[in-house]
Enzyme design. Structure first.
Site, PDB file in Angstrom:
ATOM      1  N   ARG A 172       0.803  -1.219   0.000  1.00 65.46           N
ATOM      2  CA  ARG A 172       0.000   0.000   0.000  1.00 65.46           C
ATOM      3  C   ARG A 172       0.836   1.268   0.000  1.00 65.46           C
ATOM      4  O   ARG A 172       0.364   2.330  -0.406  1.00 65.46           O
ATOM      5  CB  ARG A 172      -0.975  -0.012   1.182  1.00 65.46           C
ATOM      6  CG  ARG A 172      -2.065  -1.055   1.029  1.00 65.46           C
ATOM      7  CD  ARG A 172      -3.169  -0.851   2.025  1.00 65.46           C
ATOM      8  NE  ARG A 172      -4.286  -1.760   1.760  1.00 65.46           N
ATOM      9  CZ  ARG A 172      -5.442  -1.717   2.402  1.00 65.46           C
ATOM     10  NH1 ARG A 172      -5.638  -0.806   3.349  1.00 65.46           N
ATOM     11  NH2 ARG A 172      -6.406  -2.558   2.099  1.00 65.46           N
TER      12      ARG A 172
ATOM     13  N   ASP B  78     -14.323  10.594   9.014  1.00 66.30           N
ATOM     14  CA  ASP B  78     -13.351   9.545   8.727  1.00 66.30           C
ATOM     15  C   ASP B  78     -11.960  10.165   8.746  1.00 66.30           C
ATOM     16  O   ASP B  78     -11.818  11.384   8.595  1.00 66.30           O
ATOM     17  CB  ASP B  78     -13.632   8.898   7.361  1.00 66.30           C
ATOM     18  CG  ASP B  78     -12.973   7.527   7.237  1.00 66.30           C
ATOM     19  OD1 ASP B  78     -13.622   6.534   7.606  1.00 66.30           O
ATOM     20  OD2 ASP B  78     -11.823   7.445   6.785  1.00 66.30           O
TER      21      ASP B  78
END
Length: 291
Positions: free
Chosen positions: A50, A162
């Site tokens: 990632r 978030d």
């Protein structure tokens, strides 16, 4: 589906950059301290894959240089990008449907009755860890359906937060692959979605205007909200936390919950009842006692 694109190695490169034990421990420490996410050894390759394109774009030759980049960046962009890469944003509309049935049959009737008795038209709902927005928009649709013509008389809507700026950008756009709306009842799909090109659906402005998206880190030691919430959805978030971080978060959520208010967590999550300030209602549903 995840927002993180599949990693494709450049021609001639057969392996990803090496992440040493010490470098992995440093990254784990940063991720835990900043986001509360506890990564096991099994997640090492996930971290490498990632972060790979970040190293490529920043022209960093290895993870030692990446750690220096994190330490030296004063803008906050590096840490924000790390959050985007590490956080998981897989979700869809009407995920874990039983919660929404409980919301409509029990939570909203009780909460609305109490607010009416108090002559307070202020209903506060928080979607914590909203990812790409499907859960928050689901809640907004259900509020519109529940109140009907009475909705304008209420100060309702949904706060959705978030840690990932990437996820929030996706959420604000309100455009989704059709398969993420497979569980939406046909009547609601007709009422609250519009076709947006081949294979895409857009949430109507009527729904979008009822959701406020904000970036917020749940690991913050203090929550800045002026008023408590009657309903909090914090689902499939705490599974990434270890026990101390989870207990601390539950206490902060509890402090941010109005008396009689409810907390929904993911069905795969559970709170230790002997240490939980909330009262257990049913699996993955908890309530704060009345004042």
């Amino acid at each position: 589906m995840p927002l993180i694109p599949e990693v494709r190695l450049p021609p001639g490169m057969l392996t990803l950059p090496r992440l040493s034990d010490d470098e992995f421990e440093q990254l784990r420490g940063i991720i835990y301290a900043r986001f509360g996410i506890s990564l096991s050894e099994k997640k090492r390759q996930l971290v490498i894959s990632r972060l790979y394109d970040v190293l490529q774009r920043k022209k960093l030759r290895n993870f030692e240089e990446y750690l220096n980049y994190l330490a030296q960046d004063q803008s906050g962009q590096a840490v924000s990008e790390l959050a985007d890469r590490i956080s998981t944003n897989h979700t869809f509309f009407f995920r874990e449907q039983l919660h929404f049935e409980v919301l409509l049959s029990q939570v909203l009737p009780q909460t609305i009755a109490r607010l009416r008795a108090e002559d307070s038209p202020d209903l506060r709902i928080w979607c914590a860890g909203c990812a790409t927005g499907e859960e928050a928009y689901t809640l907004a649709m259900l509020l519109l359906e529940y109140f009907g013509l009475e909705y304008p008389q209420w100060s309702a809507g949904v706060l959705a937060t978030d840690i990932s700026t990437h996820a929030l950008s996706f959420a604000r756009a309100g455009i989704y692959p059709e398969d993420r709306a497979e569980l939406v009842p046909p009547t609601l799909k007709y009422r609250y979605f519009r076709q947006k090109g081949k294979g895409l659906l857009a949430v109507t402005d009527r729904v979008r205007q009822e959701v406020t998206f904000r970036r917020f880190n749940l690991i913050n030691p203090a929550f800045p909200f002026k008023k408590p919430f009657h309903v909090i959805f914090c689902r499939n978030v705490m599974m990434y936390f270890d026990a101390p971080a989870r207990e601390a978060l539950v206490q902060r959520l509890y402090d941010a919950t109005a008396p009689g208010g409810y907390l929904f967590i993911g069905h795969s999550e559970a709170l230790e009842r002997s240490r939980c300030p909330y009262e257990y209602v049913r699996p993955a549903v908890y309530q704060k006692g009345q004042a």
